[in-house]
Scaffold this active site. Structure first.
Site, PDB file in Angstrom:
ATOM      1  N   PHE A 389       0.834  -1.413   0.333  1.00 19.03           N
ATOM      2  CA  PHE A 389      -0.005   0.060  -0.041  1.00 19.03           C
ATOM      3  C   PHE A 389       0.995   1.272  -0.076  1.00 19.03           C
ATOM      4  CE2 PHE A 389      -1.904  -3.438   2.841  1.00 19.03           C
ATOM      5  CZ  PHE A 389      -2.526  -3.867   1.823  1.00 19.03           C
ATOM      6  N   CYS A 390       1.959   1.194  -0.787  1.00 21.81           N
ATOM      7  CA  CYS A 390       2.856   2.485  -0.859  1.00 21.81           C
ATOM      8  C   CYS A 390       3.302   2.876   0.451  1.00 21.81           C
ATOM      9  CB  CYS A 390       2.331   3.415  -1.582  1.00 21.81           C
ATOM     10  SG  CYS A 390       1.857   3.092  -3.109  1.00 21.81           S
ATOM     11  N   ALA A 391       3.385   2.017   1.661  1.00 24.85           N
ATOM     12  CA  ALA A 391       3.722   2.259   3.237  1.00 24.85           C
ATOM     13  C   ALA A 391       4.624   1.113   3.362  1.00 24.85           C
ATOM     14  CB  ALA A 391       2.514   2.455   3.845  1.00 24.85           C
TER      15      ALA A 391
END
Length: 468
Positions: A389-391
């Site tokens: 999740f781009c994290a």
């Protein structure tokens, strides 16, 4: 405004409730009746549970944009009637967004492409040598732009396990920082756990030590009222596509001074006051001093800006009390359903009772997350998201040693010698009916109990159904 007056008020009445205990969604969205095919045969109404990536557009926003479309024209300095109309609408949209955010009288609203674009713009405008403080829990859009800021020094703080720990850690870090310009970047709500961060207290800690603070509100502003003045943040950034608006528009709003003093984010028409060619053949440009003009070079995305403003207006008129109540009911339904599946572990930083928006991420014992997401889509018509999740730092922190089998279907790539991590995220909002949440929890329970009804394989890095 002529166009605004012409905008249709149709579709503002919600459809009849689909359950006896949870009212119908507060606002209708596009795609609510779309049918999708199932690999097992037949079709089903699509359950969109990936709002945190891109929320469906509000029907009202789409209607507003359609009403404006015939009046579309160039903006700024156009002499024609449609140009003047479009310019007025564009600037009205700026004022609408400022009101929605509770901006201070001197704050500026700049239209960008996205949250990522907004934070990169701010990074480019920082005074040289600014010290930046950011938690490792941030989305990459808020974690990475500062590395490019001129002479910046970035301090990445450990993931806190309580809101109080977050405030205390920031206080300690800022207390030990040398003199000079300082900036804190923090999320309003995590795009992974959905947990709401203590923004007002973090802002107070920042200002206590002479630092400024920018709020990444991408996951907060679609779910909760955000008031810049009350939160006492210096800037706020968000994306229209998460706020139920189509098209590629974002917002950076806040204090004008650093933006006014910085070089234009883009060099080109609209950002210039005058351009002259010198006798030696070189070109000199005098830039606009107003941040909006200075950093909005080129022809702006007028329809995108208007869509964002229309979404702001629709949410404000519906009322966040109603929106929050709807989400909390759905969240309770979701958590109740998942609690009945022992193999499910919900990821959290601040604990089970922490305040959160309509975002929840989990892993299932014995299941590869990509495989589960693929089966939910192909066999049940339910759209969720799997991955990091781009994290990446946050998800790896939350998962600890719970790595995926690197040979499993769709298992994400990882660095050589490192484990592969993955999780499933379900997210929802104003257009989600309770039946979609019930379908989702029933589908997860069935998959965990009985397994997938279809076979799957990895294709271009994704887990997909194997053709029959």
């Amino acid at each position: 405004m002529t166009v605004s007056a012409a905008v249709s008020a149709a579709c503002t009445t919600a459809p009849a409730a689909d359950t006896c205990d949870i009212p119908a969604p507060p606002l209708p969205v596009l795609g609510r009746d779309v049918s999708v095919p199932l690999v097992t045969g037949g079709e089903v109404t699509y359950a969109a549970l990936d709002y945190a990536a891109s929320a469906p557009a509000l029907q009202r926003v789409w209607d507003d944009v359609a009403a404006y479309a015939p009046y579309y024209g160039s903006v700024h300095r156009g002499a024609g009637y449609l140009s003047q109309l479009s310019t007025e609408l564009f600037e009205q949209s700026r004022a609408t967004v400022a009101g929605f955010l509770g901006c201070r009288p001197t704050d500026q609203v700049i239209f960008t492409r996205s949250t990522t674009d907004s934070l990169n713009l701010l990074a480019a405008a920082l005074p040289e040598g600014t010290q930046i403080f950011v938690f490792e829990t941030e989305h990459h859009a808020a974690l990475l732009p500062w590395q490019r800021a001129k002479g910046a020094r970035v301090t990445c703080l450990d993931a806190p396990r309580t809101p109080e720990q977050a405030v205390a850690a920031l206080d300690v870090a800022l207390h030990g920082a040398p003199k000079g310009p300082k900036l804190v970047c923090v999320t309003g709500a995590s795009n992974v756990t959905g947990e709401v961060w203590p923004v007002r207290r973090l802002a107070a800690a920042a200002h206590r030590h002479g630092a400024r603070i920018v709020l990444d509100a991408a996951q907060l502003v679609p779910h909760r009222a955000v008031n810049v003045a009350e939160l006492d943040v210096d800037w706020v950034a968000f994306s229209g596509h998460k706020l139920y608006a189509p098209f590629g528009a974002g917002v950076l709003a806040g204090r004008p001074d650093w933006l006014r003093d910085a070089e234009p984010y883009l060099a080109g028409g609209g950002a210039t006051r005058t351009v002259v060619r010198r006798a030696d053949g070189q070109v000199d440009a005098e830039w606009h001093s107003a941040p909006a003009a200075r950093h909005e070079a080129g022809s702006p995305n007028v329809i995108g800006a208007y869509a964002v403003a229309a979404a702001c207006k629709a949410l404000a008129e519906t009322g966040f009390d109603r929106l929050v109540d709807h989400e909390r009911r759905l969240l309770g339904l979701l958590r109740e359903g998942l609690a009945g599946i022992p193999e499910v572990r919900v990821l959290s930083l601040f604990g089970e009772e922490s305040d959160r928006v309509g975002v929840l991420t989990f892993v299932v014992q014995g299941w590869n997350s990509s495989h589960l997401a693929a089966a939910l889509s192909a066999e049940y018509g339910i759209g969720v998201r799997d991955g990091l999740f781009c994290a990446h730092p946050l998800v790896r922190h939350l998962l600890g040693g719970e790595a995926e089998d690197p040979g499993a279907c769709g298992s994400p790539d990882s660095a050589p010698g490192h484990p592969s991590f993955n999780a499933v995220r379900v997210s929802f909002g104003v257009g989600t009916p309770a039946e979609h949440i019930r379908r989702f929890t029933r589908a997860v329970a069935t998959l965990v109990r009985d397994g997938a009804a279809w076979t799957y394989h990895t294709e271009a890095g994704r887990c997909v159904p194997t053709p029959s």
